[in-house]
Design a protein around this motif. Structure first.
Motif, PDB file in Angstrom:
ATOM      1  N   ALA A 127      43.588  41.486  43.352  1.00 35.28           N
ATOM      2  CA  ALA A 127      44.263  42.110  44.489  1.00 35.28           C
ATOM      3  C   ALA A 127      45.326  43.128  44.087  1.00 35.28           C
ATOM      4  CB  ALA A 127      44.854  41.038  45.400  1.00 35.28           C
ATOM      5  N   PRO A 128      46.219  42.823  43.121  1.00 34.85           N
ATOM      6  CA  PRO A 128      47.238  43.819  42.773  1.00 34.85           C
ATOM      7  C   PRO A 128      46.647  45.142  42.289  1.00 34.85           C
ATOM      8  CG  PRO A 128      47.848  41.660  41.928  1.00 34.85           C
ATOM      9  CD  PRO A 128      46.434  41.547  42.418  1.00 34.85           C
ATOM     10  N   GLU A 129      45.625  45.069  41.410  1.00 38.87           N
ATOM     11  CA  GLU A 129      45.037  46.306  40.887  1.00 38.87           C
ATOM     12  C   GLU A 129      44.263  47.074  41.949  1.00 38.87           C
ATOM     13  OE1 GLU A 129      40.897  45.530  38.777  1.00 38.87           O
ATOM     14  OE2 GLU A 129      42.319  43.952  38.222  1.00 38.87           O
ATOM     15  N   LEU A 130      43.821  46.369  43.001  1.00 37.88           N
ATOM     16  CA  LEU A 130      43.080  47.017  44.087  1.00 37.88           C
ATOM     17  C   LEU A 130      44.003  47.512  45.194  1.00 37.88           C
ATOM     18  CD1 LEU A 130      40.088  44.496  44.379  1.00 37.88           C
ATOM     19  CD2 LEU A 130      40.039  46.798  43.368  1.00 37.88           C
ATOM     20  N   GLY A 131      45.289  47.342  45.012  1.00 45.42           N
ATOM     21  CA  GLY A 131      46.243  47.783  46.020  1.00 45.42           C
ATOM     22  C   GLY A 131      46.322  46.878  47.228  1.00 45.42           C
TER      23      GLY A 131
END
Length: 592
Positions: A127-131
């Motif tokens: 989730a963090p890397e996908l915004g």
């Protein structure tokens, strides 16, 4: 079933669950009530994903819909003996864990059952890397082709994570008929059938505006979709079961939780303005003419976050001067709060004590809902403020339930990622992993000419929907179905004859909706005309706050919103009031 049956006739797909907690006996009823080829079940909703994610965070072995195992335990021998396929999304946040539990159940019963898993929807760690922030759960809505591969590979039971509600039905139909991935019309037809049956008894008389016209509603049977090779279908149920399948019960479910005329899925887009409904006989309704289009380039993602903590108290206010009594409680309560929560919302439902015949009818309801990131601000100290008013406030004071400590609440939002983002994977019983490729062709999702957007207009003048005729309740003539999509709610209103739809199309404007539903005046509204279904659909943006778990409304899933609109009054001309019902109905479903 023998392999030569595949594609030689319509596939009979029986639903056995519309949500996590639905009737446990439904699987048994579907397997014993008559012939079926596939049993499917939908167990997931936005709130369910929060519940399952929290379960998994406490115990990595959990996070799936355990009720499916209870259903299966009673029926596994019948499933094997009749060679019925089972496709369910009960895997939730832990589909592999559920598949292992199913395999263990089969071994314990001495049965040889091939169990496959469809996964890859869980994007939480990425989730963090996908915004997408740092949610407790982030799940992409996968399509049907992983299910198709699993069934083609010989799986008898297919357990998935977060696929779309209709995908369990679409996957079964596509496998049976051998559809190519770009057979959009057929896939769209199966999407329509899937959308109708995935909510269980809502297609057979449950949650139906004209329920009083269905004589036997003690225990409505669950629905079956007979899906043909071209994607057309017949919605039915087993004989000698309660409820009814009529053109209107099917239509009302078609209107449930929709947005515009384009109903998007990961594998195709169904044009809701293309389908035709026809009553073919008692408890048999045909769905034909579905037009499909290429799917959108992005997949929807259900993002579930911990919103903080909430607490709620409800005061019962009996008799005269109810509003003044409510004002007193509010004043006393807020004056006594030493630490005010970040959000405090009051609501008041006023009774009519002058016409009441019982104390309950003469009792109004005052509700306070508080939210805060700090549990202490909505905990026992907050509740104690209400308790301390018990003998020091309005006359006749009492509460609906004892005060409680604060509890965690979730926040839902929809996000989107490209179709190739999830690693859509099928795991077969022998451990083989297969990746399902994303669609080759996609098409940007655009509104149609039937869809219109309406920004907020808080200063609008009330509209009554016409000046001729008699003042009646909207629901005396029209049906409605409502539901939630995150923080948005839809309200689908349908007519029972051509005269009624002519009035709806001309008069059931966004302005009239805002008069009937004043809460919508300061919110964006989308309106869709579905001429083929004789219905108007509205989507009211933001009326449910941050979704069901945030409890922004006392009806947090908007289940009763359509019925509230039906209870409002409009002026209808005599030709609409007197027009006979022409929608197809069972001959045994009409009131005398």
């Amino acid at each position: 079933m023998s392999s030569d049956q595949l594609g030689s006739r319509p596939v009979r797909i029986a639903n056995c669950s519309g949500f996590y907690g639905d009737r446990l006996s439904a699987m048994t009823e579907m397997l014993h009530g008559g012939p079926v080829d596939v049993v499917t079940g939908d167990y997931l909703a936005e709130l369910t994903m929060l519940i399952l994610a929290r379960q998994r965070s406490k115990d990595p072995a959990k996070g799936y819909a355990a009720t499916f195992l209870a259903q299966l335990r009673e029926n596994l021998d019948v499933i094997v003996r009749k060679d019925v396929k089972v496709v369910v999304n009960a895997g939730g946040m832990n589909p592999q864990g559920l598949a292992e539990a199913v395999d263990g159940l089969a071994k314990q019963a001495g049965l040889d059952v091939s169990v496959a898993t469809v996964c890859g929807d869980d994007l939480t760690e990425r989730a963090p890397e996908l915004g997408l922030g740092e949610p407790i759960a982030a799940n992409a809505y996968l399509g049907a082709h992983g299910i198709v591969h699993a069934l083609n590979s010989g799986a008898q039971i297919v357990v998935t994570g977060r696929v779309t509600d209709a995908s369990v039905i679409v996957g079964a139909a596509a496998w049976w008929h051998g559809w190519e991935r770009e057979n959009y019309d057929a896939i769209a037809g199966a999407m329509a059938a899937g959308h109708v049956i995935e909510c269980g008894a809502q297609a057979t008389g449950g949650n139906f505006s004209f329920f009083h016209e269905i004589p036997h509603m003690t225990r409505p049977g669950f629905p079956i979709a007979e899906v043909a090779a071209d994607g057309s279908s017949v919605i039915t149920k087993h004989p000698d079961t309660d409820g009814a399948v009529t053109e209107e019960t099917v239509l009302s479910q078609l209107l449930y939780e929709i947005q515009g005329a384009r109903y998007a899925g990961p594998d195709a887009v169904l044009r809701l303005d293309s389908i035709t409904l026809e009553q073919l006989g008692n408890d048999r309704v045909g769905i034909t003419g579905a037009v499909g289009e290429a799917p959108p380039p992005d997949l929807k993602v259900s993002v579930t976050e911990l919103g903080g903590y909430l607490n709620e108290m409800v005061w019962m206010i009996t008799g005269l001067n109810a509003r003044e009594k409510a004002d007193l409680v509010k004043h006393q309560f807020e004056a006594a709060l030493t630490e005010k929560p970040a959000e405090v919302e009051w609501s008041f439902a006023h009774s009519q004590p002058g016409s009441a015949t019982t104390q309950e009818e003469a009792t109004s309801v005052l509700r306070v809902l508080a939210r805060d990131p700090d549990p202490a601000k909505v905990g026992r100290a907050f509740s104690n403020v209400g308790v301390e008013l018990a003998l020091a406030s309005y006359p006749g004071a009492f509460m609906q339930r004892p005060p409680e400590a604060g509890k965690v609440y979730g926040r839902y939002r929809a996000a989107y990622v490209p179709q190739d983002t999830p690693n859509h994977t099928v795991i077969l019983a022998d451990g083989t992993h297969t990746t399902i490729t994303p669609p080759h062709s996609t098409q940007k999702l655009e509104p149609t000419s039937a869809d219109s957007h309406h920004p907020p207009v808080p200063d609008q003048s009330p509209e009554q929907g016409g000046t001729q005729g008699s003042q009646v309740h909207l629901g005396d003539v029209f049906g409605a179905r409502s539901g939630d999509k995150g923080g948005d709610a839809n309200i689908g209103i349908w007519a029972r004859n051509e005269a009624g739809y002519a009035w709806l199309k001309r008069n059931m404007t966004v302005e009239l909706l805002r008069t009937l539903l004043p809460e919508a005046r300061e919110l964006e509204v989308e309106r869709t005309e579905l001429d083929n279904l004789g219905a108007i659909n509205f989507v009211v943006h933001g009326i449910l706050g941050e979704g069901v778990a945030s409890q922004a409304r006392f009806d947090p899933q908007a289940k009763g919103l359509g019925e509230y609109v039906r209870s409002r009054t409009v002026r209808l001309p005599e030709d609409v009031l007197n027009a006979p019902v022409t929608r197809g109905r069972n001959t045994n479903s009409q009131t005398a």
